[in-house]
Scaffold this motif. Structure first.
Motif, PDB file in Angstrom:
ATOM      1  N   LEU A 178       0.824  -1.204   0.000  1.00 37.21           N
ATOM      2  CA  LEU A 178       0.000   0.000   0.000  1.00 37.21           C
ATOM      3  C   LEU A 178       0.862   1.260   0.000  1.00 37.21           C
ATOM      4  CD1 LEU A 178      -2.763  -1.122   2.524  1.00 37.21           C
ATOM      5  CD2 LEU A 178      -3.039  -0.805   0.056  1.00 37.21           C
ATOM      6  N   ASP A 179       1.949   1.226   0.725  1.00 36.40           N
ATOM      7  CA  ASP A 179       2.876   2.365   0.723  1.00 36.40           C
ATOM      8  C   ASP A 179       3.442   2.598  -0.683  1.00 36.40           C
ATOM      9  OD1 ASP A 179       2.554   2.888   3.425  1.00 36.40           O
ATOM     10  OD2 ASP A 179       4.251   1.634   4.026  1.00 36.40           O
ATOM     11  N   ILE A 180       3.752   1.521  -1.370  1.00 37.49           N
ATOM     12  CA  ILE A 180       4.286   1.629  -2.732  1.00 37.49           C
ATOM     13  C   ILE A 180       3.238   2.214  -3.669  1.00 37.49           C
ATOM     14  CG2 ILE A 180       5.079   0.274  -4.720  1.00 37.49           C
ATOM     15  CD1 ILE A 180       6.391  -1.628  -2.620  1.00 37.49           C
ATOM     16  N   LEU A 181       1.984   1.770  -3.539  1.00 33.68           N
ATOM     17  CA  LEU A 181       0.908   2.289  -4.379  1.00 33.68           C
ATOM     18  C   LEU A 181       0.711   3.786  -4.169  1.00 33.68           C
ATOM     19  CD1 LEU A 181      -1.808  -0.529  -4.080  1.00 33.68           C
ATOM     20  CD2 LEU A 181      -0.148  -0.157  -5.920  1.00 33.68           C
ATOM     21  N   ARG A 182       0.796   4.216  -2.914  1.00 33.18           N
ATOM     22  CA  ARG A 182       0.631   5.642  -2.621  1.00 33.18           C
ATOM     23  C   ARG A 182       1.749   6.456  -3.286  1.00 33.18           C
ATOM     24  NH1 ARG A 182       2.797   8.441   1.681  1.00 33.18           N
ATOM     25  NH2 ARG A 182       3.278   6.470   2.733  1.00 33.18           N
ATOM     26  N   LYS A 183       2.974   5.963  -3.191  1.00 35.52           N
ATOM     27  CA  LYS A 183       4.105   6.673  -3.795  1.00 35.52           C
ATOM     28  C   LYS A 183       4.025   6.683  -5.324  1.00 35.52           C
ATOM     29  CE  LYS A 183       7.091   5.628   0.133  1.00 35.52           C
ATOM     30  NZ  LYS A 183       8.220   4.794   0.631  1.00 35.52           N
ATOM     31  N   LEU A 184       3.416   5.631  -5.891  1.00 32.46           N
ATOM     32  CA  LEU A 184       3.232   5.590  -7.339  1.00 32.46           C
ATOM     33  C   LEU A 184       2.166   6.574  -7.805  1.00 32.46           C
ATOM     34  CD1 LEU A 184       3.394   1.816  -8.371  1.00 32.46           C
ATOM     35  CD2 LEU A 184       4.761   3.678  -9.309  1.00 32.46           C
ATOM     36  N   GLY A 185       1.245   6.947  -6.894  1.00 32.12           N
ATOM     37  CA  GLY A 185       0.213   7.917  -7.246  1.00 32.12           C
ATOM     38  C   GLY A 185      -1.181   7.360  -7.376  1.00 32.12           C
ATOM     39  N   ALA A 189       5.388  -8.146 -12.868  1.00 33.18           N
ATOM     40  CA  ALA A 189       6.191  -7.561 -11.793  1.00 33.18           C
ATOM     41  C   ALA A 189       5.627  -8.037 -10.465  1.00 33.18           C
ATOM     42  CB  ALA A 189       6.176  -6.041 -11.860  1.00 33.18           C
ATOM     43  N   SER A 190       6.346  -7.721  -9.415  1.00 30.77           N
ATOM     44  CA  SER A 190       5.849  -7.882  -8.052  1.00 30.77           C
ATOM     45  C   SER A 190       5.515  -6.499  -7.526  1.00 30.77           C
ATOM     46  CB  SER A 190       6.913  -8.539  -7.171  1.00 30.77           C
ATOM     47  OG  SER A 190       6.631  -8.319  -5.808  1.00 30.77           O
ATOM     48  N   ILE A 191       4.573  -6.415  -6.608  1.00 33.05           N
ATOM     49  CA  ILE A 191       4.261  -5.123  -6.005  1.00 33.05           C
ATOM     50  C   ILE A 191       5.514  -4.505  -5.385  1.00 33.05           C
ATOM     51  CG2 ILE A 191       3.500  -6.233  -3.857  1.00 33.05           C
ATOM     52  CD1 ILE A 191       2.196  -2.928  -5.327  1.00 33.05           C
ATOM     53  N   PHE A 192       6.442  -5.345  -4.962  1.00 32.46           N
ATOM     54  CA  PHE A 192       7.623  -4.847  -4.255  1.00 32.46           C
ATOM     55  C   PHE A 192       8.698  -4.274  -5.177  1.00 32.46           C
ATOM     56  CE2 PHE A 192       5.751  -8.281  -1.651  1.00 32.46           C
ATOM     57  CZ  PHE A 192       5.246  -7.467  -0.641  1.00 32.46           C
ATOM     58  N   ASN A 193       8.671  -4.614  -6.475  1.00 27.38           N
ATOM     59  CA  ASN A 193       9.611  -3.980  -7.407  1.00 27.38           C
ATOM     60  C   ASN A 193       8.890  -3.143  -8.464  1.00 27.38           C
ATOM     61  OD1 ASN A 193       8.642  -5.751  -9.383  1.00 27.38           O
ATOM     62  ND2 ASN A 193      10.320  -7.195  -9.137  1.00 27.38           N
ATOM     63  N   LEU A 194       7.609  -2.855  -8.206  1.00 27.25           N
ATOM     64  CA  LEU A 194       6.808  -2.140  -9.186  1.00 27.25           C
ATOM     65  C   LEU A 194       7.295  -0.715  -9.408  1.00 27.25           C
ATOM     66  CD1 LEU A 194       4.352  -2.172 -11.052  1.00 27.25           C
ATOM     67  CD2 LEU A 194       2.944  -1.471  -9.106  1.00 27.25           C
ATOM     68  N   LYS A 195       7.717  -0.057  -8.352  1.00 25.42           N
ATOM     69  CA  LYS A 195       8.154   1.336  -8.476  1.00 25.42           C
ATOM     70  C   LYS A 195       9.336   1.441  -9.443  1.00 25.42           C
ATOM     71  CE  LYS A 195       8.952   5.414  -5.560  1.00 25.42           C
ATOM     72  NZ  LYS A 195      10.167   5.928  -6.210  1.00 25.42           N
TER      73      LYS A 195
END
Length: 372
Positions: A60-67, A284-290
């Motif tokens: 969820l933190d990654i999704l927020r940073k992605l926008g 991809a994985s959510i963890f390397n998506l950024k």
């Protein structure tokens, strides 16, 4: 239901930033306690290791940073997760958060649902026998109806989500009128099914002949009636642009949109794997998506997906129509209006609830039945 000023500001900032995945669907579990005839999810018996609570929060933190702006939790039934309370509380800090339930778990997880922006209960018919036939479980209709009205009376932002199919097409308008009369909003799904494909993220729609919409003229009439209702009443959560797109598809067999998978939206499965949609392979994985988002690999995949014409799942059509800054701002304003409408309806529901508190359960039931 309340939304903080901090969250509102953050949502508008993300909405105004181009080239972001505004809409995300997270199939957070494949576990399901229903046996819906048009669904493949519960038929998958393969055991998998689903992400734990902390891994979901990291995602969820990654999704927020992605926008990302909008987040939908589905499955399976996401309320079957023991940690769904914690996940919803965390997600709703940052996203317009919607969670789906078939009606079986909502009352057990009522405190968790208070934390979501929207709770969607799946119900396909006002006819008890027809609905239970579709869901594959006796008592499904009663579970859903009890959940919808109890959540509404409790002040929780609940809506009902029917899947329009040939099986129920002739009752969709009466169905819609029934619920908006009670101040319960309606947002639709459209029956579709997966075409055979190797290496797709996972299977959802199953081909069922009696569900496939063959009376296209009738479907267009239903679209026109929904549009007329929407213009006269609140509580119908489908945009006019989406309705017109569906009408054109069924009238002329032409797609007036291009798929924006892996651009304006993408899917995540219970293991954290990412794909443009559930029909495509994990990329991809959510963890390397950024790190992957702006890569050459993703640029080529986006071009590939824009040419895809494999499906007409309603959520993917909607996400594709609202995948740039201007349209995303439009939908964010629409969601704000929807929230205001829900708040007004819920306040009225509370007033009715307090006024009826001295009545017996049977008396309240009689009032509802005679109000139909």
């Amino acid at each position: 239901m309340q939304i903080s000023l901090k969250k509102v500001i953050s949502l508008f900032e993300r909405s105004a930033t181009p080239h972001r995945p505004y809409h995300v669907q997270w199939f957070i579990t494949q576990k399901c306690n229903y046996r819906c005839k048009g669904c493949n999810v519960w038929r998958n018996k393969q055991k998998i290791n689903e992400l734990n609570t902390e891994e979901v929060k990291e995602g969820l933190d990654i999704l927020r940073k992605l926008g990302a702006v909008e987040l939908v939790f589905s499955g399976g039934n996401p309320l079957l997760r023991k940690d769904i309370d914690e996940i919803l509380e965390y997600a709703s800090r940052y996203f317009i958060t919607t969670i789906y339930d078939n009606g079986s778990m909502a009352l057990q997880k009522i405190d968790a649902l208070r934390k979501a922006d929207f709770a969607a209960i799946s119900l396909d018919s006002l006819d008890e026998n027809k609905n239970d036939y579709v869901k594959g479980v006796p008592g499904a209709w009663k579970n859903a109806m009890n959940a919808i009205f109890r959540l509404h009376d409790e002040g929780i932002a609940v809506g009902v989500s029917p899947t329009i199919s040939q099986f129920n097409i002739d009752e969709i308008i009466d169905f819609t009128k029934y619920f908006i009369n009670f101040g319960v909003p309606v947002w639709y799904c459209l029956y579709w099914y997966d075409q055979p494909k190797k290496d797709q993220l996972f299977k959802i729609g199953k081909k069922v002949d009696e569900f496939e919409i063959v009376d296209k003229g009738r479907f267009v009439e239903v679209c026109d009636s929904i549009l007329e209702l929407k213009r006269k009443h609140g509580g119908i959560f489908i945009t006019e642009r989406t309705i017109q797109t569906l009408k054109h598809l069924f009238l002329y067999g032409e797609r007036t949109w291009t798929c924006q998978a892996l651009q304006g939206f993408f899917m995540i499965d219970p293991q954290g794997r990412v794909a443009g949609c559930h029909l495509q392979e994990p990329v991809a994985s959510i963890f390397n998506l950024k790190e992957s988002w702006n890569s050459e690999k993703f640029r080529k995949l986006r071009g590939k997906y824009e040419k895809c014409t494999r499906c007409a799942y309603l959520c993917y059509i909607f996400y594709s129509l609202y995948s740039d800054v201007l349209s995303n701002m439009e939908i964010l304003f629409t969601q704000q209006r929807n929230m205001k409408l829900l708040i007004d309806n819920l306040r009225n529901a509370r007033s009715r609830h307090y006024a009826a508190s001295s009545r017996s359960e049977n008396e309240t039931k009689i009032i509802r039945e005679t109000s139909r």
